[in-house]
Design an enzyme around this catalytic site. Structure first.
Site, PDB file in Angstrom:
ATOM      1  N   GLN A   1      39.807  38.696  32.948  1.00 58.46           N
ATOM      2  CA  GLN A   1      40.144  39.919  33.671  1.00 58.46           C
ATOM      3  C   GLN A   1      39.139  40.235  34.787  1.00 58.46           C
ATOM      4  O   GLN A   1      38.020  39.732  34.801  1.00 58.46           O
ATOM      5  CB  GLN A   1      40.183  41.095  32.694  1.00 58.46           C
ATOM      6  N   HIS A   2      39.590  41.071  35.701  1.00 56.94           N
ATOM      7  CA  HIS A   2      38.755  41.795  36.671  1.00 56.94           C
ATOM      8  C   HIS A   2      38.224  40.984  37.850  1.00 56.94           C
ATOM      9  O   HIS A   2      37.826  41.557  38.846  1.00 56.94           O
ATOM     10  CB  HIS A   2      37.550  42.454  35.996  1.00 56.94           C
TER      11      HIS A   2
ATOM     12  N   ASP B   1      43.237  37.970  29.804  1.00 54.62           N
ATOM     13  CA  ASP B   1      42.915  37.254  28.580  1.00 54.62           C
ATOM     14  C   ASP B   1      43.042  38.117  27.331  1.00 54.62           C
ATOM     15  O   ASP B   1      43.552  37.652  26.299  1.00 54.62           O
ATOM     16  CB  ASP B   1      41.526  36.619  28.660  1.00 54.62           C
TER      17      ASP B   1
END
Length: 425
Positions: A70-71, A220
Site C-alpha cells: 500500500q501507499h 496487500d
C-alpha cells in the site's frame, strides 16, 4: 482444470501462486526478490514479476490478480515514463509534510471525517507534498499518480485503474463516499494529476496482450483479508517486522486519534486497520539483550506464569500514529526479586501483545466487533505468543497454516472477476 494466478508484490519480493479456479488448490508458485531500500524504481517490480513467472508459470492461466504494497507513490510523466523512483510506505522523509497537512486542514478530526484517516508519513498524500516541496522540478513533470498495484496492473493491461481498497490508503480518497477528494490532493500537491479509475471489487481491469483477464487488484492488507476469507467479526493480528491489527466491518466511525486507518476492503466493506512498528522485532531485540535464541526466549517466557510484576512498554521503534512518533520503550516495576531473565522474557511477549491489544481496543472503539482472532506472520509461530495471546486479547485465537495469503487473496479476486462469482475457497 481452469487456472487463476495471484501476485503479491510486497516491499521485499514478488510472490506468485497459480491456483485451481474451482478449489483454490495451489498448483505452481514463483518468487523473486526486490532491491532493499525505502525507494525503488517500479521497473524492478516488473523485472521481479517476469522472473517469478518465468519458465511457463502462467501457462494456461485464465485470470490474474495483483495485490501490492500500500501507499507507495508512483509518478509518471505525460509520456508515461517514471518521473522518479517510487517512495515506499516505509519511507519516512514526509513526516513533516504529514504534520503540516494536519494543521492546514484544521486538525485530525477534519482529516478523519474527510477520508477516514489522519496523515502520517506512510500515506501517498504526504509523499506528494514532500515531492512538491523538495523536488519541484520533478513534481512539475508529474502527469499521473499511481500506487504499486495500479502500476503493475497498468503494465499488464495498459489501463490506469485501481480499487477502493488500495485507493482508501492514499489520503485523498473517501471510502465512505466513494470519491477522490481532489480538494485535499490540490492542498497537498498544488494540482490534480490523472488518477486511476476506481473499479468495483469484481470488475475486470482489462486483458494482457495474450488475452488473459486481469482483475481490479488491491492493496496487500485487503488481499490478505480476502485470502483468509475474513468475515464481519473476524480480526487479523499480523506479527511481522511491523504489526497490524485489522478486521472486516460493514461500517466504521472515523478515529480522530489517527491510530485507526479507515480503509476499504476488497469486497465492498471496510477494513479498519492499526499498524505498529513494534511487533516481532521486540522479541528479537529482547532475545539479543538476553543473549539467547528466539526458541530459548519462548521457553523462558513459558517457564513462569507471569512476569512477576514487570511491565514492558514496547515502543522500541517509536510509533506511526501522529501522537506517538517519538515514543520510547520502558521496563517498569523493576525490583531486585523480579529481575530474572525469565520474567523479562515473559514481559517482552506480554508487552508486544499488549501493544497489539491496544490496537484491538482502538478497532473496537470505531465499531468493529472482534469475535475471533486470526494470528499470522512470523511472530505467530512463537509458542509463547500462541499461549499468551488469548489471555491478552480476551477472545478465541486461531493460528492458520502459514501461507501466502496476499497472493491467495489476489488469486481469489482473479477467479471472482473471471467467473462473476466470489469463490468459496
Amino acid at each position: 482444470m481452469a487456472l487463476v494466478a495471484g501476485v503479491d508484490s510486497s516491499t521485499q519480493s514478488t510472490k506468485v501462486v497459480v491456483c485451481d479456479a474451482e478449489t483454490g488448490q495451489i498448483v505452481r508458485e514463483g518468487r523473486a526478490a526486490h532491491p532493499d531500500g525505502t525507494e525503488v524504481h517500479p521497473d524492478e517490480w516488473w523485472r521481479a514479476f517476469q522472473e517469478a513467472t518465468a519458465d511457463g508459470l502462467l501457462e494456461g492461466v485464465a485470470s490474474i490478480g495483483v495485490g501490492g504494497q500500500q501507499h507507495g507513490m508512483v509518478t509518471l510523466d505525460e509520456h508515461d515514463e517514471v518521473v522518479r523512483p517510487a517512495l515506499l510506505w516505509n519511507d519516512t522523509r514526509s513526516a513533516k509534510a504529514a504534520e503540516d497537512l494536519i494543521a492546514e486542514l484544521g486538525g485530525p478530526h477534519e482529516w478523519a471525517t474527510a477520508v477516514g484517516l489522519v496523515p502520517v508519513a506512510s500515506f501517498t498524500v504526504t509523499k506528494l507534498r514532500w515531492l512538491a516541496e523538495h523536488e519541484p522540478d520533478l513534481a512539475s513533470r508529474v502527469a499521473t499518480v499511481m500506487l504499486p498495484h495500479d502500476w503493475l496492473t497498468w503494465k499488464l493491461t495498459g489501463e490506469v485503474v485501481t480499487d477502493r481498497g488500495d485507493a482508501s490508503g492514499t489520503g485523498y480518497y473517501s471510502a465512505a463516499q466513494g470519491v477522490y477528494r481532489e480538494d485535499l490532493l490540490t492542498k497537498a500537491f498544488g494540482r490534480v494529476p490523472r488518477l486511476p479509475r476506481v473499479l468495483a471489487p469484481d470488475e475486470p481491469a482489462g486483458r494482457t496482450p495474450d488475452g488473459v483477464l486481469v482483475s481490479a487488484g488491491t492493496g496487500d492488507n485487503m488481499a490478505a483479508a480476502l485470502g483468509l476469507g475474513l468475515g464481519v467479526g473476524d480480526v487479523v493480528v499480523s506479527i511481522g517486522t511491523s504489526g497490524t491489527v485489522f478486521g472486516v466491518a460493514g461500517e466504521i466511525t472515523p478515529d480522530d486519534s489517527g491510530a485507526v486507518a479507515g480503509f476499504a476492503d476488497a469486497t465492498g466493506n471496510f477494513l479498519p486497520l492499526v499498524c505498529t512498528l513494534n511487533a516481532a522485532r521486540v522479541l528479537t531485540a529482547t532475545a539479543g539483550m538476553l543473549g539467547v535464541e528466539l526458541s530459548e526466549l519462548d521457553a523462558m517466557a513459558l517457564s513462569v506464569k507471569d512476569a512477576g510484576g514487570l511491565e514492558f512498554v514496547p515502543y522500541l521503534d517509536g510509533e506511526r500514529t501522529p501522537n506517538l512518533p517519538d515514543a520510547t520503550g520502558s521496563l517498569l516495576n523493576m525490583r531486585r526479586d523480579n529481575m530474572t531473565p525469565q520474567n523479562v522474557a515473559r514481559a517482552a511477549v506480554e508487552g508486544m501483545l499488549g501493544g497489539l491489544g491496544a490496537g484491538l481496543s482502538a478497532l473496537r472503539a470505531v465499531g468493529l466487533e472482534a469475535q475471533r482472532i486470526l494470528l499470522i506472520g512470523g511472530g505467530a509461530r512463537s509458542a509463547a505468543v500462541q499461549a499468551i495471546a488469548p489471555e491478552v486479547f480476551g477472545v478465541p485465537v486461531e493460528v492458520p497454516a502459514a501461507a501466502e495469503y496476499v497472493a491467495l487473496g489476489a488469486a481469489r479476486q482473479a477467479a471472482w472477476a473471471w467467473t462473476g462469482q466470489q469463490p468459496t475457497w
